[in-house]
Structures are given as C-alpha cells and as structure tokens.
Design a protein around this motif. Structure first.
Motif, short mmCIF file in Angstrom:
data_model
loop_
_atom_site.label_atom_id
_atom_site.label_comp_id
_atom_site.label_asym_id
_atom_site.label_seq_id
_atom_site.Cartn_x
_atom_site.Cartn_y
_atom_site.Cartn_z
N TYR A 201 21.19 11.39 5.27
CA TYR A 201 20.31 12.46 6.29
C TYR A 201 20.99 14.41 5.21
CZ TYR A 201 21.99 15.58 9.71
OH TYR A 201 22.56 16.47 11.17
N ARG A 202 21.70 13.87 4.87
CA ARG A 202 22.32 15.74 4.02
C ARG A 202 20.79 16.01 2.88
NH1 ARG A 202 24.56 14.40 -2.26
NH2 ARG A 202 22.36 13.82 -2.46
N ASP A 203 20.19 14.57 2.46
CA ASP A 203 18.65 14.92 2.03
C ASP A 203 17.96 15.50 3.29
OD1 ASP A 203 20.43 15.18 -0.83
OD2 ASP A 203 19.89 12.47 -0.84
N ARG A 204 17.67 14.28 3.91
CA ARG A 204 16.82 14.90 5.34
C ARG A 204 16.78 15.96 5.26
NH1 ARG A 204 17.02 12.80 9.92
NH2 ARG A 204 18.49 11.51 9.19
N THR A 205 18.12 16.80 5.60
CA THR A 205 18.18 18.38 6.12
C THR A 205 18.11 19.05 4.99
OG1 THR A 205 20.24 16.82 7.54
CG2 THR A 205 20.38 18.96 7.22
N VAL A 206 18.27 18.79 3.85
CA VAL A 206 17.75 20.08 2.81
C VAL A 206 16.35 20.39 3.31
CG1 VAL A 206 18.02 20.42 0.39
CG2 VAL A 206 20.17 19.45 1.55
N GLU A 207 15.99 19.26 3.34
CA GLU A 207 13.70 19.22 2.52
C GLU A 207 13.42 19.55 4.16
OE1 GLU A 207 10.66 15.89 1.94
OE2 GLU A 207 12.26 15.68 2.37
N LYS A 208 14.51 18.61 5.00
CA LYS A 208 13.51 20.07 6.42
C LYS A 208 13.65 21.19 6.47
CE LYS A 208 14.83 19.26 11.64
NZ LYS A 208 15.64 19.44 12.62
N HIS A 209 15.37 21.73 6.36
CA HIS A 209 15.26 23.71 5.78
C HIS A 209 15.07 23.96 5.24
CE1 HIS A 209 17.08 22.55 10.31
NE2 HIS A 209 17.35 22.11 9.59
N LEU B 66 16.27 24.27 2.05
CA LEU B 66 17.73 25.25 1.65
C LEU B 66 17.81 23.94 0.50
CD1 LEU B 66 19.91 24.11 4.03
CD2 LEU B 66 18.55 25.91 4.23
N ARG B 67 18.60 24.94 -0.25
CA ARG B 67 19.04 24.54 -1.99
C ARG B 67 20.16 23.30 -1.92
NH1 ARG B 67 19.41 28.68 -7.70
NH2 ARG B 67 19.41 26.66 -9.09
N LEU B 68 20.24 22.53 -2.80
CA LEU B 68 21.26 21.29 -3.08
C LEU B 68 21.93 21.40 -4.41
CD1 LEU B 68 23.31 19.99 -1.69
CD2 LEU B 68 22.07 18.71 -1.65
N HIS B 69 22.93 22.53 -4.68
CA HIS B 69 23.60 22.15 -6.06
C HIS B 69 24.57 20.61 -5.21
CE1 HIS B 69 22.57 26.14 -7.76
NE2 HIS B 69 23.01 26.69 -6.19
N VAL B 70 25.64 19.77 -6.37
CA VAL B 70 25.26 17.95 -6.40
C VAL B 70 26.25 17.99 -7.59
CG1 VAL B 70 25.41 16.13 -6.40
CG2 VAL B 70 24.03 17.19 -5.27
N ALA B 71 27.50 18.14 -7.16
CA ALA B 71 28.69 18.08 -8.38
C ALA B 71 29.01 16.57 -8.48
CB ALA B 71 30.04 18.94 -8.71
N SER B 72 28.75 16.03 -9.10
CA SER B 72 29.22 14.31 -9.17
C SER B 72 30.52 14.25 -10.33
CB SER B 72 27.94 14.24 -10.13
OG SER B 72 27.65 12.52 -10.54
N VAL B 73 30.29 13.54 -9.60
CA VAL B 73 32.57 12.72 -9.98
C VAL B 73 32.10 12.01 -10.86
CG1 VAL B 73 34.31 11.29 -9.47
CG2 VAL B 73 34.15 13.28 -8.01
N GLN B 74 31.08 11.24 -10.39
CA GLN B 74 30.98 9.63 -11.72
C GLN B 74 30.26 10.64 -12.91
OE1 GLN B 74 30.52 6.61 -11.13
NE2 GLN B 74 31.05 6.95 -12.93
#
Length: 311
Positions: free
Chosen positions: A86-94, A96-104
């Motif tokens: 859902y997150r990725d689909r919403t970012v693409e739909k609008h 938007l630019r998404l920064h991801v900080a990965s715990v892994q």
C-alpha cells in the motif's frame, strides 16, 4: 434583536463546523503553518491508518498544488507485506518522494544488534534520528495522537527535540489559541503532530466520510496466527512461533500496524467500515494498550523511548 454572538451559539447555526470539520481544519492549518515556517519538513509515512489520514490531510491542505514535503519511512524489515504494498502504491499514485531508513541495513553494518525477543520496534530510533540529521529535516510530521498512550498525551502539537533528537517534557511550550512556536536552534528540530486532538474513533469516522482506502489488514479476515502473552501474532522470520505456540486460523483484524513481532491482532468479524466503527465505539481499551507488546514492557516504556528520540 438577534446579535452576531447569538447566531453562533446554537449547534444548528449554519456557521458551525461539525466535529470532524473542526479537526480537519485544525490539521490543515498545522500543515500550512509548518510549510510557511520551516525549510525542510518531512512526513513520516508507514502505510498505517494514521499516516494515511495525515497524508490525505496534507494533500487537501495544498490542493491543487503538490504537497511541499517529502516522505520518510523507518522500515524495520518486519512489516506486514500488505502495508508495504500500500505504501509503495500510494507514493507512486501521488508522485511523491519517499526516503526509507532501513533497520536491516543498520544490523547488517553492525551498528545495531537483533534483540533476543526478535522485536525491532525499539531499534527504529537510530535510523530515524540519523535520517533526520542526514537530510537536515527541521520539522517531522508524525501521526501520534494523545489518546493512544499517556506519554503521547504530554506532547504538544509542536514538540521541540534537541540536537540529539531527544525529548524533554520540561521544554514543552504553551500553545494557547492554536499559536505554535517553531523556534529552534541549529541542529534541533520540531516533531509535529497534526492528529494530536483526534481519537481512534475520529480517525475511523473521517476515513469513512472521506472514502479513504486502507490496507485490507485493518478489516476482519482469516489469518494464521499464534498466541503469545495474550496477543494474536502473525508468524514470520522474526522468531515466531515457538514449538509450544501452535498456529491456528482465526478471524482477526489489526487496529494498528507496526513491527510484526510486537503488533497483535484482535479477534473480529468487522469486515466493513461501519462494523469497525461500531466495534471501536464499544471498546474499552486503546489500540496500543490492546495490541502493542512494546508498550507493555513497563509503565514508562513509551516515555523512555521518546526521551531517546523515538516518536
């Protein structure tokens, strides 16, 4: 003789805002205030319902223009697949630019170590604070609400954090008449909570009114779960279930979503928005109190993490 004051006194006044309209108006005002006062704001967006509502409000606040903020997600690596999709689909739909900080990523580099219980929620603090410093974000929007947990009830709408991203409740500023103070020194930033005065029920009623799409994990569905510490958890690579924890199929839904290792489901047959709203209206437990194991570690668990830089 009818006076102006009398016109506004009655709840039937054509000038009176509904409860949801008032909450929406306040949140829109907060978004616009931050846009005018800060240089590099960012919205925390995980694909959970509160961040979804927050993004919806931001889009409304600046329509028809694009929102002047980027998004940030601290990814534990143990998120529910439905929510990440859902997150990725919403970012693409609008667009938007998404920064991801990965715990892994931090674990792979040896900066963080896995906990014995497998939960990564407490490990989010370092990736979050370093992302804020790296990108020089000076205002960070979060979906926290005062009704969720007593430490969050102490938070102002504009919550000052020091150069180490730490929270000191003694530095909270008064916010009379919805006047917000965003003043901060170099290296400091402000956490901003547009949904502070909302309740869980308000959020769901607003979702229904606005026709906002949610991940289906929030509605009742049959799922393989196991019981641990009185909560229904979903099996995953994080370390569950143990040999003594049998997996069974149950009709469940999630009131809140986070790290799979500490986010429990509730048994439910609420498959529609109306049924979820009725269920929440009858509940005597907050969503975090009912479904978040990380908040049950101690009476001050949330406040201790907030002091360290957590949301």
């Amino acid at each position: 003789m009818t006076t102006v004051a009398n016109v506004h006194e009655g709840t039937d006044s054509p000038f009176a805002l509904s409860h949801l309209d008032s909450l929406e108006s306040e949140a829109v005002h907060i978004f616009r205030e931050v846009a005018g006062e800060f240089e590099r704001p960012v919205i925390l967006f995980s694909g959970g319902k509160d961040s979804i509502v927050m993004l919806h409000l931001a889009l409304k606040a600046f329509a028809p223009a694009a929102i002047p903020f980027t998004l940030l997600h601290v990814d534990t690596g143990h998120n529910f697949p439905e929510v990440i999709e859902y997150r990725d689909r919403t970012v693409e739909k609008h667009g938007l630019r998404l920064h991801v900080a990965s715990v892994q990523d931090y674990i792979d580099r040896g900066v963080l170590k896995e906990r014995p219980d497998g939960t990564r929620n407490p490990l989010q603090t370092v990736p979050l604070t370093e992302a804020i410093q790296q990108h020089r974000f000076d205002a960070v929007f979060g979906g926290g609400r005062r009704d969720e947990e007593k430490a969050r009830a102490k938070e102002r709408v504009f919550s000052l954090r020091d150069e180490f991203s730490q929270w000191d409740p003694r530095r909270q500023r008064p916010e009379l008449w919805q006047l917000y103070n965003g003043r901060h020194a170099p290296g400091e930033h402000v956490r901003v909570f547009p949904l502070s005065n909302w309740t869980e029920l308000d959020v769901w009623q607003y979702i229904e009114r606005e026709g906002i799409e949610l991940p289906q994990i929030y509605f009742a569905h049959e799922r393989e779960v196991f019981s641990r510490h009185g909560m229904w958890l979903t099996a995953g690579e994080w370390g569950g279930p143990k040999d003594t924890e049998p997996v069974e199929k149950r009709m469940i839904r999630y009131r809140t979503v986070g790290d799979m290792s500490c986010t429990g489901a509730v048994e439910s047959d609420a498959t529609t928005l109306q049924a979820v709203i009725a269920e929440i209206a009858a509940s005597r437990l907050t969503e975090r109190g009912a479904t978040r194991a990380d908040d049950k570690l101690s009476e001050a668990a949330m406040e201790d993490r907030k002091r360290e830089g957590y949301f």
